[in-house]
Design an enzyme around this catalytic site. Structure first.
Site, PDB file in Angstrom:
ATOM      1  N   ASP A 131       0.857  -1.173   0.000  1.00 29.51           N
ATOM      2  CA  ASP A 131       0.000   0.000   0.000  1.00 29.51           C
ATOM      3  C   ASP A 131       0.905   1.239   0.000  1.00 29.51           C
ATOM      4  OD1 ASP A 131      -2.217   1.556  -0.078  1.00 29.51           O
ATOM      5  OD2 ASP A 131      -2.995   0.976   1.898  1.00 29.51           O
ATOM      6  N   CYS A 164      -5.057 -27.657   8.986  1.00 31.32           N
ATOM      7  CA  CYS A 164      -3.942 -26.774   9.346  1.00 31.32           C
ATOM      8  C   CYS A 164      -3.078 -27.446  10.413  1.00 31.32           C
ATOM      9  CB  CYS A 164      -4.433 -25.406   9.824  1.00 31.32           C
ATOM     10  SG  CYS A 164      -4.883 -25.320  11.568  1.00 31.32           S
ATOM     11  N   CYS A 168     -10.297 -29.569   9.977  1.00 33.25           N
ATOM     12  CA  CYS A 168      -9.339 -28.628   9.377  1.00 33.25           C
ATOM     13  C   CYS A 168      -7.969 -29.313   9.270  1.00 33.25           C
ATOM     14  CB  CYS A 168      -9.236 -27.364  10.226  1.00 33.25           C
ATOM     15  SG  CYS A 168      -7.990 -26.197   9.614  1.00 33.25           S
ATOM     16  N   ASP A 211      -7.622  -7.421   0.814  1.00 29.63           N
ATOM     17  CA  ASP A 211      -6.521  -7.598   1.770  1.00 29.63           C
ATOM     18  C   ASP A 211      -7.104  -7.318   3.144  1.00 29.63           C
ATOM     19  OD1 ASP A 211      -6.394  -4.481   1.362  1.00 29.63           O
ATOM     20  OD2 ASP A 211      -5.206  -4.896   3.152  1.00 29.63           O
ATOM     21  N   CYS A 229      -4.641 -27.542  13.999  1.00 28.05           N
ATOM     22  CA  CYS A 229      -5.773 -28.458  14.172  1.00 28.05           C
ATOM     23  C   CYS A 229      -5.321 -29.912  14.087  1.00 28.05           C
ATOM     24  CB  CYS A 229      -6.856 -28.167  13.132  1.00 28.05           C
ATOM     25  SG  CYS A 229      -7.765 -26.641  13.490  1.00 28.05           S
TER      26      CYS A 229
END
Lengths: 338, 338
Positions: B50, B271, B269, B231, B274
């Site tokens: 940005d 991930c 999940c 974003d 998890c």
């Protein structure tokens, strides 16, 4: 213990065993309820827990110690905590580690001969009580979930006290034997001399474990003396403090000299940090308080110690350990913190 | 832009683009010297930076703003910083992101009509200056290292100002178009209304990007309106603060109700957290200040958002997005922070 078993235990040092101290982990009931240390942390490899004896010593919040046990104020909430041989064994049993340690009394360096002698007597007496408590608890475990109980030898740097303590601890009989009470300020030479004296007093058929050690040069000297396993906070504590171990020497990543460096921390290292980040970037992470810095250097230092231990095992197997270690100890002379 | 391109940019939201703000990254010279953002961070995927316009707004340490640019005190060292269209473009160019943003003026909500109108005029003028500066800089880049410059549409929640700003920004011509100045307190309904009004004013052949958004329900509504990319700090900021997104609802991992839970944060999940840790363990990490807590929940929340975006793309491709999204918006009604 033959060389092959030694190799297995050597690997355990940094790769497979994460040591912990019972009194740092409040809430053993909660942890037991969440599947013990293995389930709680997600670490499915071996766990070793310390009994709390060293932590009582290092936290120095002691208010009472006698032959029965210790009483101190928790460094977390100030609550009075009572710890003795039976309680320490029971807590470790419930935490579910693979190897648990006897409750012992660790003396500072230097200490009066009387104080060390009293600590040795208590350590022997408490070891007997730990084994008795462990026998009761152990009978409740299934065959595939057997814990090992290790005894601990105290005695400062006094050969006679070490000999007396080792003899009694071995007579009681444990799954493995630890040398405690070192790395408390006595320096490299005193430590090595005591290890070299004590290791032959411990049976070769059982793992021999040097507690709280250490720097690469300490580990090399201790393996040469016959030590099979170690535990130490250095890889992660130093990593959190921007200190990296490398074969080329130490790096302090906060130093401005690294600001423009596009080199990895250790060229050729396969750790995540060395594969993805330049020294300059890691320095920036530390200087800006970004937790990626401590994470990356902890990973790197663990990988460094894994390589060190793998090399130790390789040279033991090749039969050229002593010559190789002598050269390596020169390389790591900077880690000799005597 | 056809549906296929939309899918690619949709993926970019959480998986492939890490957004950053130029004025938060002091030392662009150091970063440029370390291989730009890609080399500096080890993230080889796309980067978006940005311009600093929003950060000037959000940090509120403004001391001067006029048609030329802004001057403010750095939140890091208090030093006076001068930022304008040319400087912001130059910094982002040197940081080496794949997508860089025009310098714009973001107004708070609510704001006087006059203030918003002035901000729109400046945003248009600055966009023109950014494009001119970018043209000069861009000519120095090789063909395989081309950056994209996106324009930003401001105008608060006022349809007439949004229309005027969008028309001018599109006339100047950019690689992509962003809707800025939302998610600043106007609430879900005002945001959705403004997005639905503004998106049709932006060319379908270029990516349309809603800045700083958002909650799952906001993203679903914005995609329905035609937005291609987003974003947001929510997955990681909320993760650091013990807040987990799940398809079954929000979890606040500091709550004592999770103390004994052996469930993963989100059953099913894939991930890391998890797969390896129970809710009870993660709660313990947060309550004891262990950085594993923020790490694990940040990873989980990013994975949650990746799944959300993957599902969005799947239903766009299947042609049943609108019906599916309506049901999902019911599921995520709790993320409607109006």
């Amino acid at each position: 213990m033959d060389r092959r078993v030694k190799v297995v235990f050597g690997q355990a040092v940094t790769a497979k065993i994460i040591a912990d101290a019972s009194d740092h982990l409040a809430g053993e009931d909660a942890i037991a309820g969440l599947g013990g240390l293995h389930g709680f942390t997600g670490w499915r490899g071996p766990w070793l827990t310390d009994s709390g004896g060293y932590q009582v010593f290092s936290l120095s919040a002691l208010t009472r110690i006698d032959d029965e046990g210790v009483e101190f104020s928790s460094h977390i909430d100030g609550a009075r905590v009572h710890l003795n041989a039976e309680i320490a064994t029971d807590i470790q049993h419930r935490l579910g580690a693979d190897i648990i340690m006897c409750f012992d009394e660790c003396t500072p360096f230097p200490a009066d001969e009387d104080r060390i002698e009293t600590a040795v007597k208590r350590t022997i007496d408490w070891a007997r009580r730990c084994k008795r408590e462990f026998s009761v608890l152990g009978s409740q475990l299934s065959a595939d979930n057997r814990q090992l109980l290790f005894g601990i030898v105290q005695g400062g740097i006094d050969p006679e006290l070490r000999r007396r303590c080792a003899g009694q601890i071995v007579e009681i009989g444990f799954d493995g034997y630890a040398i405690g009470g070192l790395s408390v300020g006595e320096g490299h030479d005193n430590m090595v001399r005591t290890v070299e004296f004590t290791v032959p007093l411990l049976p070769r058929a059982h793992p021999r474990y040097l507690m709280g050690v250490g720097m690469p040069v300490d580990i090399l000297a201790a393996v040469r003396a016959g030590v099979d396993m170690f535990d130490c906070v250095l890889p992660t504590r130093n990593g959190r403090n921007a200190f990296a171990f490398t074969e080329q020497g130490p790096l302090r990543l906060r130093n401005s000299v690294h600001g423009d460096s596009t080199e990895p921390v250790e060229p050729g290292c396969d750790c995540y940090g060395c594969r993805h980040f330049a020294r300059g970037a890691i320095r920036h992470f530390f200087n800006s308080g970004e937790m990626l810095g401590p994470i990356l250097l902890s990973l790197h230092n663990l990988r460094f110690y894994q390589r060190l231990m793998a090399n130790i095992r390789k040279h033991i197997e090749q039969g050229d350990f002593d010559a190789w270690a002598a050269a390596e100890m020169e390389r790591y002379a900077w880690t000799d913190n005597k």
